[in-house]
Motif scaffolding. Structure first.
Motif, PDB file in Angstrom:
ATOM      1  N   ILE A  98       0.813  -1.250   0.069  1.00 37.57           N
ATOM      2  CA  ILE A  98       0.010  -0.063  -0.280  1.00 37.57           C
ATOM      3  C   ILE A  98       0.722   1.307   0.103  1.00 37.57           C
ATOM      4  O   ILE A  98       2.001   1.156   0.699  1.00 37.57           O
ATOM      5  CB  ILE A  98      -0.796   0.057   1.136  1.00 37.57           C
ATOM      6  N   ARG A  99       0.555   2.160  -0.693  1.00 35.56           N
ATOM      7  CA  ARG A  99       1.251   3.576  -0.744  1.00 35.56           C
ATOM      8  C   ARG A  99       0.445   4.719  -0.486  1.00 35.56           C
ATOM      9  O   ARG A  99      -0.592   4.754  -0.812  1.00 35.56           O
ATOM     10  CB  ARG A  99       2.074   3.624  -2.256  1.00 35.56           C
ATOM     11  N   ILE A 100       1.107   5.736   0.352  1.00 36.38           N
ATOM     12  CA  ILE A 100       0.611   6.829   0.393  1.00 36.38           C
ATOM     13  C   ILE A 100       1.468   7.525  -0.623  1.00 36.38           C
ATOM     14  O   ILE A 100       2.577   8.097  -0.258  1.00 36.38           O
ATOM     15  CB  ILE A 100       0.955   7.515   1.781  1.00 36.38           C
ATOM     16  N   ARG A 101       0.670   8.166  -1.702  1.00 38.09           N
ATOM     17  CA  ARG A 101       1.487   8.963  -2.840  1.00 38.09           C
ATOM     18  C   ARG A 101       2.496   8.206  -3.292  1.00 38.09           C
ATOM     19  O   ARG A 101       2.290   6.959  -3.775  1.00 38.09           O
ATOM     20  CB  ARG A 101       2.072  10.372  -2.161  1.00 38.09           C
ATOM     21  N   ALA A 102       3.710   8.345  -3.354  1.00 38.98           N
ATOM     22  CA  ALA A 102       4.745   7.492  -3.753  1.00 38.98           C
ATOM     23  C   ALA A 102       5.708   6.783  -2.745  1.00 38.98           C
ATOM     24  O   ALA A 102       6.427   5.769  -3.118  1.00 38.98           O
ATOM     25  CB  ALA A 102       5.507   8.211  -4.589  1.00 38.98           C
ATOM     26  N   VAL A 103       5.104   6.834  -1.428  1.00 42.06           N
ATOM     27  CA  VAL A 103       5.819   6.198  -0.473  1.00 42.06           C
ATOM     28  C   VAL A 103       5.005   4.977   0.182  1.00 42.06           C
ATOM     29  O   VAL A 103       4.121   4.857   0.283  1.00 42.06           O
ATOM     30  CB  VAL A 103       5.980   7.261   0.800  1.00 42.06           C
ATOM     31  N   GLN A 104       5.886   3.618   0.128  1.00 41.87           N
ATOM     32  CA  GLN A 104       5.191   2.653   0.470  1.00 41.87           C
ATOM     33  C   GLN A 104       5.111   2.301   2.037  1.00 41.87           C
ATOM     34  O   GLN A 104       6.054   2.713   2.671  1.00 41.87           O
ATOM     35  CB  GLN A 104       6.117   1.430  -0.218  1.00 41.87           C
TER      36      GLN A 104
END
Length: 570
Positions: A98-104
Motif C-alpha cells: 500500500i502506498r501513500i502517494r509514492a511512499v510505500q
C-alpha cells in the motif's frame, strides 16, 4: 484481514473532531473497506482470500482519503503509518503493498492502536508482555508504601494498586481477553505480587488465600465480569456496531468442529452466559437524547416528615402528621406506590382511589427499579384520565432523589418518569410527589406494599443495565465461593469459609501479623521453604509446626504466647 493505521494531522495543527471531520472522512471510503476513527487515530481494514483484491480495495480507500485531505487542508504522515497482515496461514504468502502517494507503507508484525498492541496472529502476547513489564515497574511504588513498621494500611495500598496497576490490566481486557489461557496467566504473577505487598503475606502463601484475604477477584473472573458487563452494555445501545454482527451458519459449523478456534466476542459472551446460568433477559435501551440540554426537567418533592425519626418517634405521630398533610392537599387525589423484592420475586404495587394494581417484574430487577416502575406505572394509569390534581406517595427516598438530581447517566426508568411527568404537565395535570415512611400504619402505603408482595400479573419490562451488572457480580462471586469451598486443605478456609471483606487494623504492623496468622504462613512455620531448610518440628509433640498447633493444640507453647519472642516469630 489487513489493517492500515495512519496518523492524521491537520495543516493548521488542529485535531479532527469525532463529529464533523470523522463523518466526512469515513464517508469517502468504499463499501468493501471498514474503518474507525478516534481523534487522530485512523484504521482501515479489509478482509478476503484474494491478496490482489484486498490491495486494490485498500489502495482505493487510501487514495480517496489522500484526495479528501488535500482538498480540505489536511495531511497524512506516511512515516507514522503502518500496515499489519493479520493471517494465520502457514507457508510463504505475499504481504500487501500500500502506498501513500509514492511512499510505500511498511508492513510490521504488530501495531499499537488505542493502547492495545495487535500482532499479526492476534495472540496478544506482545501486548501482555509489555503490559506485565509496565505493571511490574508500577509495583515499586507499593513496595515503598508498604513498610511493615510505618507503611500504609491495607485498604490504602489496595486503592493505590487498583488506581495505578489494576486499571491498566482492566483496560482492553475485553479485546485481549480472547488470548489463550497460557498467555493470559502471564499477568497473574503481577496480581499475586501486589496482593502480597498490600497484605504483608509471605511468598509461600497460597494465591487463593491472598484473594480471600484482600477480597480481590482472580484476574480470570475479573475479566469475565468486565466482558459480560460490556456485552450487556452493547445490548443497551441500539446504535452500537456490534449489534448487527451475526455469525453465519458456515462459521458456526467451523467453530463447532474446531473448539480451539477463538470465537468472536459476542459469541464468547453467549457461551459465558450459558455457563454462568445467567437469566436470558432483554436489556433496556437507553435514550441519551431524551431531553435537550436547554430543556432539563425540573423535579421537586415534599417531605413533611423531615424533622421526625422512626427510631425515636411513635407511629401514631407519623399518622397524625400525614393526616394534617392530607387536610392541606385534600383537593389532590392520593396515589400510593411501593415495590417489593425477595430472592425469587420482584413486584410493585399501585393504589389509586382504593383500586389496587399489582405487577410482577423480572427477578433480575432491583428494589430501586421496582419502586421506580411503580411510580412510572401510576403515571401511565392516570394518563388516560381527565387532567386534574394528583399527589403520588412513595417510601423510596432514593428514587425521589434520583428524580431530583437528574443527569445523563440516570436510571432509564427515572428518565421515563421525568418524560411522562413533563408530558402530563403540558396536558394540564397538576402532579406533586411526596415521601412518606413505611411501616408506620399509613393505610394507603400498607395496601400498596401488600399488593406489591402478592402481584401475579407479569409486566413485560426490560432489565436496566445497572441491575444486570449486579446480577453478573452475584454470579461471579458465586463461582468464586464455589471454588473457595473446595479448598478444604487451605488453612485460611477453616477460619473464613465464606468470602467477605476483612476488617482492617489501623496499625500496619498489627495487620500484617494478623494476616499471616490467618493465612497460616508465618516466619516460624514456613521460613524453611524460603531458605531450603528442613521443616521445623515441635519438640514436645514431634509434629510439624502450624499456627493451629501452636495456638490451640500444643500446651507448652501457650506459655510463650504473651512473650515478645513469640510475637516476633510472626
Amino acid at each position: 484481514m489487513f489493517e492500515l493505521k495512519r496518523a492524521l494531522s491537520s495543516a493548521h495543527n488542529t485535531s479532527p473532531g469525532p463529529d464533523g471531520i470523522s463523518y466526512e472522512l469515513l464517508r469517502h471510503l468504499n463499501e468493501d473497506s471498514l474503518a474507525s476513527l478516534y481523534v487522530d487515530d485512523l484504521q482501515i481494514s479489509c478482509e478476503g482470500s484474494d491478496m490482489r483484491m484486498i490491495e486494490r480495495q485498500l489502495q482505493t480507500a487510501v487514495n480517496n482519503i489522500v484526495k479528501w485531505c488535500n482538498t480540505n487542508g489536511h495531511s497524512i504522515s506516511a512515516s507514522k503509518s503502518c500496515c499489519v497482515h493479520f493471517c494465520r496461514k502457514r507457508g510463504i504468502h505475499p504481504d500487501p503493498k500500500i502506498r501513500i502517494r509514492a511512499v510505500q507503507i511498511p508492513v510490521v508484525p504488530d501495531v499499537r492502536f488505542l493502547g492495545v498492541i495487535f500482532d499479526r496472529r492476534l495472540t496478544f502476547l506482545p501486548h501482555i508482555l509489555q503490559l506485565r513489564k509496565r505493571c511490574e515497574k508500577s509495583l515499586n511504588l507499593l513496595k515503598v508504601l508498604s513498610n511493615t513498621s510505618w507503611g500504609a494500611d491495607r485498604t490504602s495500598l489496595l486503592r493505590v494498586y487498583q488506581a495505578i496497576v489494576l486499571s491498566r490490566i482492566d483496560y482492553g481486557c475485553v479485546v485481549y481477553g480472547s488470548a489463550c489461557n497460557s498467555t493470559l496467566k502471564k499477568l497473574d504473577p503481577v496480581h499475586h505480587m501486589a496482593l502480597r505487598i498490600c497484605s504483608g503475606a509471605f511468598r509461600t502463601s497460597p494465591v487463593q488465600s491472598l484473594y480471600v484475604n484482600c477480597h480481590q477477584l482472580p484476574l480470570d473472573l475479573r475479566r469475565r465480569k468486565l466482558s459480560l458487563a460490556y456485552y450487556f452494555k452493547i445490548l443497551s445501545m441500539p446504535s452500537h456496531p456490534l449489534q448487527n454482527v451475526h455469525m453465519g451458519t458456515s462459521m458456526k459449523r467451523l467453530y463447532d468442529a474446531r473448539p480451539s478456534n477463538i470465537r468472536p466476542f459476542m459469541d464468547r459472551m453467549k457461551l459465558h452466559i450459558s455457563e454462568l446460568d445467567l437469566p436470558n433477559v432483554h436489556i433496556q435501551q437507553r435514550n441519551l437524547f431524551l431531553f435537550q440540554p436547554w430543556n432539563t426537567p425540573r423535579f421537586h418533592y415534599m417531605n413533611p416528615f423531615a424533622t421526625y425519626s422512626k427510631t425515636t418517634v411513635a407511629p401514631v405521630v407519623f399518622q397524625r402528621v400525614f393526616a394534617y398533610h392530607r387536610s392541606q392537599y385534600s383537593r389532590y387525589s392520593a396515589i400510593y406506590t411501593d415495590g417489593s423484592k425477595r430472592a425469587d420475586y420482584v413486584g410493585c404495587g399501585v393504589v389509586i382511589e382504593d383500586i389496587m394494581h399489582g405487577y410482577r417484574l423480572d427477578t433480575s430487577c432491583s428494589i430501586f427499579t421496582a419502586e421506580a416502575v411503580a411510580i412510572c406505572r401510576a403515571l401511565q394509569l392516570i394518563d388516560s384520565n381527565i387532567p386534574r390534581k394528583y399527589c403520588i406517595y412513595t417510601d423510596s427516598m432514593s428514587v425521589l432523589e434520583a428524580l431530583e438530581n437528574y443527569d445523563d447517566r440516570c436510571h432509564p426508568v427515572v428518565c421515563k418518569i421525568l418524560d411522562i411527568t413533563s408530558r402530563l404537565y403540558s396536558k394540564g395535570f397538576d402532579i406533586v410527589f411526596c415521601w412518606l415512611p413505611s411501616h408506620v400504619g399509613i393505610i394507603g402505603n400498607e395496601q400498596a406494599e401488600s399488593v406489591a408482595k402478592s402481584a401475579t400479573t407479569h409486566l413485560p419490562l426490560s432489565v436496566p443495565l445497572s441491575d444486570m451488572k449486579r446480577v453478573i457480580m452475584h454470579h461471579i462471586f458465586k463461582i468464586w465461593q464455589e471454588s473457595w469451598s473446595q479448598q478444604l486443605d487451605n488453612k485460611l478456609h477453616s477460619v473464613k469459609p465464606v468470602i467477605g471483606a476483612w476488617p482492617v487494623m489501623p496499625m500496619r504492623r498489627t495487620d500484617v501479623k494478623l494476616t499471616r496468622l490467618r493465612i497460616g504462613h508465618t516466619r516460624l512455620t514456613h521460613r524453611h521453604l524460603l531458605f531450603g531448610e528442613r521443616a521445623p518440628e515441635c519438640p514436645s509433640c514431634n509434629v510439624s509446626y502450624t499456627v493451629h498447633h501452636i495456638l490451640i493444640d500444643c500446651v507448652p507453647f501457650l506459655i510463650l504466647i504473651a512473650s515478645p519472642f513469640f510475637v516476633n516469630l510472626f
